[in-house]
Write an enzyme that holds these catalytic residues in place. Structure first.
Site, PDB file in Angstrom:
ATOM      1  N   SER A 120      70.980  51.999  23.216  1.00  0.00           N
ATOM      2  CA  SER A 120      70.301  53.296  23.289  1.00  0.00           C
ATOM      3  C   SER A 120      70.308  53.970  21.933  1.00  0.00           C
ATOM      4  CB  SER A 120      71.024  54.223  24.264  1.00  0.00           C
ATOM      5  OG  SER A 120      71.140  53.622  25.509  1.00  0.00           O
ATOM      6  N   HIS A 141      64.503  48.722  25.237  1.00  0.00           N
ATOM      7  CA  HIS A 141      65.278  49.834  25.782  1.00  0.00           C
ATOM      8  C   HIS A 141      64.718  50.213  27.151  1.00  0.00           C
ATOM      9  CE1 HIS A 141      66.691  54.186  25.810  1.00  0.00           C
ATOM     10  NE2 HIS A 141      67.756  53.444  25.913  1.00  0.00           N
ATOM     11  N   GLU A 153      60.894  50.604  26.281  1.00  0.00           N
ATOM     12  CA  GLU A 153      60.509  50.817  24.892  1.00  0.00           C
ATOM     13  C   GLU A 153      60.736  49.494  24.163  1.00  0.00           C
ATOM     14  OE1 GLU A 153      61.608  55.529  24.304  1.00  0.00           O
ATOM     15  OE2 GLU A 153      63.212  54.096  24.018  1.00  0.00           O
ATOM     16  N   ASN A 191      64.528  59.267  24.257  1.00  0.00           N
ATOM     17  CA  ASN A 191      65.807  59.974  24.073  1.00  0.00           C
ATOM     18  C   ASN A 191      65.756  60.962  22.919  1.00  0.00           C
ATOM     19  OD1 ASN A 191      66.997  58.836  26.221  1.00  0.00           O
ATOM     20  ND2 ASN A 191      68.335  57.448  25.103  1.00  0.00           N
TER      21      ASN A 191
HETATM   22  N1  NAD Z   1      73.185  53.553  31.684  1.00  0.00           N
HETATM   23  C1  NAD Z   1      71.986  53.900  31.269  1.00  0.00           C
HETATM   24  O1  NAD Z   1      71.306  54.749  31.861  1.00  0.00           O
HETATM   25  C2  NAD Z   1      71.392  53.214  30.057  1.00  0.00           C
HETATM   26  C3  NAD Z   1      70.028  53.369  29.786  1.00  0.00           C
HETATM   27  C4  NAD Z   1      69.458  52.675  28.709  1.00  0.00           C
HETATM   28  C5  NAD Z   1      70.260  51.868  27.913  1.00  0.00           C
HETATM   29  N2  NAD Z   1      71.594  51.772  28.175  1.00  0.00           N
HETATM   30  C6  NAD Z   1      72.374  50.879  27.302  1.00  0.00           C
HETATM   31  O2  NAD Z   1      72.657  49.683  28.019  1.00  0.00           O
HETATM   32  C7  NAD Z   1      73.917  49.147  27.618  1.00  0.00           C
HETATM   33  C8  NAD Z   1      74.787  48.968  28.846  1.00  0.00           C
HETATM   34  O3  NAD Z   1      74.976  50.227  29.448  1.00  0.00           O
HETATM   35  P1  NAD Z   1      75.552  50.352  30.935  1.00  0.00           P
HETATM   36  O4  NAD Z   1      75.386  51.774  31.312  1.00  0.00           O
HETATM   37  O5  NAD Z   1      74.977  49.297  31.782  1.00  0.00           O
HETATM   38  O6  NAD Z   1      77.096  50.033  30.682  1.00  0.00           O
HETATM   39  P2  NAD Z   1      78.226  49.630  31.745  1.00  0.00           P
HETATM   40  O7  NAD Z   1      79.491  50.138  31.205  1.00  0.00           O
HETATM   41  O8  NAD Z   1      77.826  50.038  33.127  1.00  0.00           O
HETATM   42  O9  NAD Z   1      78.226  48.044  31.716  1.00  0.00           O
HETATM   43  C9  NAD Z   1      78.587  47.293  30.609  1.00  0.00           C
HETATM   44  C10 NAD Z   1      79.029  45.905  31.093  1.00  0.00           C
HETATM   45  O10 NAD Z   1      79.169  45.075  29.960  1.00  0.00           O
HETATM   46  C11 NAD Z   1      80.299  44.255  30.166  1.00  0.00           C
HETATM   47  N3  NAD Z   1      80.766  43.811  28.859  1.00  0.00           N
HETATM   48  C12 NAD Z   1      81.337  44.549  27.892  1.00  0.00           C
HETATM   49  N4  NAD Z   1      81.585  43.760  26.813  1.00  0.00           N
HETATM   50  C13 NAD Z   1      81.169  42.521  27.110  1.00  0.00           C
HETATM   51  C14 NAD Z   1      81.127  41.279  26.414  1.00  0.00           C
HETATM   52  N5  NAD Z   1      81.572  41.177  25.187  1.00  0.00           N
HETATM   53  N6  NAD Z   1      80.622  40.205  27.043  1.00  0.00           N
HETATM   54  C15 NAD Z   1      80.141  40.291  28.293  1.00  0.00           C
HETATM   55  N7  NAD Z   1      80.145  41.443  28.991  1.00  0.00           N
HETATM   56  C16 NAD Z   1      80.639  42.538  28.414  1.00  0.00           C
HETATM   57  C17 NAD Z   1      81.282  45.146  30.893  1.00  0.00           C
HETATM   58  O11 NAD Z   1      82.269  44.400  31.566  1.00  0.00           O
HETATM   59  C18 NAD Z   1      80.352  45.914  31.833  1.00  0.00           C
HETATM   60  O12 NAD Z   1      80.229  45.229  33.054  1.00  0.00           O
HETATM   61  C19 NAD Z   1      74.461  50.106  26.583  1.00  0.00           C
HETATM   62  O13 NAD Z   1      74.120  49.634  25.314  1.00  0.00           O
HETATM   63  C20 NAD Z   1      73.734  51.421  26.899  1.00  0.00           C
HETATM   64  O14 NAD Z   1      73.622  52.267  25.784  1.00  0.00           O
HETATM   65  C21 NAD Z   1      72.176  52.403  29.231  1.00  0.00           C
END
Ligand code: NAD
Length: 667
Positions: A120, A141, A153, A191
């Site tokens: 993000s 994204h 995006e 964002n």
């Molecule tokens: N949550 C949102 O609304 C949203 C929206 C757009 C983008 N994002 C982006 O998406 C990404 C994930 O966000 P999220 O909210 O799903 O996070 P989250 O914390 O819900 O999930 C992350 C997952 O990644 C796993 N993980 C961490 N390190 C790892 C590794 N080295 N190898 C394998 N798995 C690993 C964790 O165990 C966890 O299950 C981030 O970069 C975030 O900025 C999130």
């Protein structure tokens, strides 16, 4: 260019699990990876929960759920990603963790596997430093909930190759996403204005301008949203808003995190929200909130345009699709007008001692609802308003006219392809326009709009170039009438089409009555217009309405690159519609309602279903439609009856109750 069939997702959390679900739903093979088995299981359990909800809401059958789940392979072993054509990283938002992952991934997957990040806040170009062959790296994204929200995006890093971009773009379209293109700037597009909008709401609270519920209430009205900024922060997490704003501070004083947001995030507490009290929402308070909340959006959007991060059309689409705002920033800019917008921007710039963004004028350009791309001897005209299912309105018809003219006048162009974007080709005309003009007793506006539409369609029909319509999704009413102007109609297999007009109190007025008759014969034209029957692409092929069914890849070759345009469409020989065509050719709709002698042409049950369908249509619309199909001589005949039909009580009832069952009065 790579064809993506197998997609790997790393990180089975909120985003990763939802993405795995979505790609599996769209029939891709998915490998869902996480650090440990327990996280993989948690992700899959969440997918199962979502799919079960889908079954309860009748979105999926239990069999479909089984099929979706069988498309997903969970793993805690990154080497299982070897078989993937595309791997999307969705792990914690931590630069070092992502860097480490990309270093390992580069050694696991083949050198041509496309690698994408769902970050993000980080720079795609900077993340690409950790990838061997950075030309295969790209930013994707997605938005919460990623299985449902259609926006993505797409961000090219400085090294991303055209092949990587094109293959990824195609994969996104195939998986039912609506992509917008952004430069690699922090916060990308959505964002960048959405998070400061949340932050500004907190500043208003900090300054004691109003309570959270009053700020929410005013924003809900102005932006046409179901939740205001405080309710949204409560739903998605106050710390998430804080961290997102923190990464934007690089852009200047205006983006500085509000103290109260920082404090609330550190406490990790929700905002206290009460019921909004009407007495607290005075016009002067609403005006202050509006000016600040709109001002911040207008200011940031002006910067985004100045920095060429995206087009105004994609900017607007981002808010409409990704945030579900009823009005996007550019819609609001057009609504408020030049003087007020400039004043709001100047006031916000003054308040935060920011330099006024240049190029504000660009924000007042009309949105590009119809795009034109020329490639070789082919012009590709695309309806680019997926947020409104590409519905025809005055502006889209005007732009269609302009773009078609540019293609038509170009002597190098031999083929003109017309297609849609998102779920629809064109899902009819803008019903709100009809209702508004009926209520304001301005039927002359409806007549003028229809007359102009007829003229534009006539030009397409009579063009000397070869016109190919590619139905990428729904084609209803005016959309189907437009398709009928083409020399060839191609359709993907999951497109659907119908003439719903008589079910909403009107009749097809953009050439549907005579062009359907010309293409399908009188009987089938009458059947489709009087029953509003929803045809699948296969039905339409059998009926001779569609000339050929193509795969999504074949569609993308034609509509993205102007490649592989069929010379002459092979006509189908299979026609299962002879009985229906015969019955409708020989009988009036009144006969059909009263009952006819079937003479073995159709079984009784089928006939009764048909006659029941007709009974629910608007009688005046049916009568005129039938008369037009029988004796109409072209656009003028359709136009002559327009004031009559739009003056009926049934037209107002039908048009103002789309999607609901109504009882027409025949008046
Ligand atoms: N949550 C949102 O609304 C949203 C929206 C757009 C983008 N994002 C982006 O998406 C990404 C994930 O966000 P999220 O909210 O799903 O996070 P989250 O914390 O819900 O999930 C992350 C997952 O990644 C796993 N993980 C961490 N390190 C790892 C590794 N080295 N190898 C394998 N798995 C690993 C964790 O165990 C966890 O299950 C981030 O970069 C975030 O900025 C999130």
């Amino acid at each position: 260019m790579k064809t993506i069939k197998t997609i790997g997702i790393v990180g089975a959390g909120t985003m990763g699990a939802a993405l795995a679900q979505k790609f599996a739903q769209e029939n891709f093979s998915v490998v869902l990876a996480d650090r440990e088995d327990k996280f993989v299981h948690r992700g899959i359990e969440n997918i199962i929960k979502m799919l079960q909800e889908g079954v309860e809401k009748r979105v999926f059958t239990p069999e479909k759920v089984q099929k979706i789940l069988s498309n997903i392979k969970g793993t805690a072993n990154l080497s299982d990603l070897k078989e993937c054509d595309l791997v999307i990283e969705a792990i914690f938002e931590n630069f070092e963790a992502k860097k480490e992952l990309f270093n390992s991934l580069s050694n696991i997957v083949p050198s041509d596997t496309i690698i994408a990040t769902n970050t993000s806040s980080y720079s795609v170009t900077e993340l690409a430093y950790n990838i061997v062959n950075p030309e295969r790296f790209i930013g994707l994204h997605f938005f919460f909930h990623a299985a449902k929200n259609r926006l993505v995006e797409i961000i090219r890093g400085s090294k991303t190759s055209d092949d990587t971009f094109n293959a990824t773009y195609r994969c996104m379209v195939k998986s039912g996403k609506d992509p917008i293109m952004c430069e690699d700037a922090y916060g990308f597009v959505v964002n960048r204005f959405f998070v400061p909008w949340l932050n500004e709401a907190v500043r208003l609270l900090e300054e004691k301008v109003a309570s959270p519920e009053v700020i929410d209430y005013v924003c809900m009205q102005t932006f046409g949203i179901g939740m205001g900024p405080f309710a949204l922060m409560n739903a998605t997490g106050v710390p998430v808003a804080y961290h997102a704003e923190k990464t934007l501070e690089i852009f200047g004083n205006l983006y500085k995190v509000a103290d109260m947001l920082k404090a609330q995030a550190e406490k990790n507490e929700q905002w206290e929200l009460k019921e909004a009290n009407a007495d607290d929402i005075t016009p002067s308070i609403a005006a202050i909130i509006n000016e600040r909340m709109l001002g911040i959006v207008f200011f940031v959007c002006a910067q985004l345009i100045e920095e060429n991060v995206c087009t105004t059309t994609d900017l607007n689409k981002g808010a409409r699709i990704g945030l579900q705002w009823k009005k996007g920033p550019v819609d609001l800019i057009q609504q408020y007008g030049n003087d007020e917008v400039k004043l709001f921007i100047a006031n916000i710039a003054g308040r935060y001692s920011e330099k006024l963004p240049g190029n504000i004028e660009k924000l007042f350009f009309p949105l590009e609802y119809i795009s034109l791309k020329k490639t070789g001897d082919t012009a590709i005209i695309r309806f680019n308003r997926p947020e409104d299912l590409n519905a025809l309105n005055e502006e889209t018809v005007k732009q269609l006219d302009q773009q078609f003219k540019l293609a038509e006048e170009d002597s190098k162009i031999k083929n003109i392809v017309i297609t849609g974007s998102g779920k629809a080709f064109v899902a009819g005309a803008d019903i709100k326009f009809f209702v508004k003009n009926i209520r304001n007793k301005k039927l002359e506006n409806i007549v003028a709009f229809t007359k102009y539409g007829q003229e534009v369609f006539e030009k397409i029909d009579k063009s000397n170039k070869k016109v190919i319509v590619v139905l990428n999704g729904m084609a209803f009413g005016g959309g189907l009438e437009l398709a009928l102007c083409a020399d060839t109609i191609l359709s993907v297999s999951n497109a659907v089409m119908a003439f719903p007009e008589t079910g909403i109190g009107i009749y097809p007025g953009l050439g549907g009555t005579f062009r359907a008759k010309k293409k399908l014969g009188k009987g089938l034209a009458k059947y489709l217009i009087l029953t509003g029957k929803l045809l699948t692409a296969k039905d339409a092929l059998n009926a001779g309405l569609v000339d050929n069914i193509i795969s999504v890849d074949e569609m993308l070759d034609i509509t993205e690159e102007g490649k592989n345009i069929p010379e002459a469409a092979p006509r189908t020989t299979e026609n299962n519609w002879a009985a229906i065509a015969g019955i409708f050719e020989a009988n009036t709709y009144e006969n059909l309602l009263q009952g006819i002698n079937l003479d073995g042409q159709m079984d009784k049950e089928e006939y009764e279903k048909l006659s029941k369908t007709i009974r629910f249509k608007a009688p005046v619309a049916m009568k005129i439609a039938e008369e037009l199909i029988n004796n109409g001589t072209g656009p003028d005949s359709e136009l002559q009856q327009l004031t009559t039909i739009f003056s009926t009580e049934d037209a107002l009832l039908g048009l103002s109750s789309v999607g609901k069952k109504v009882e027409f009065k025949g008046k």
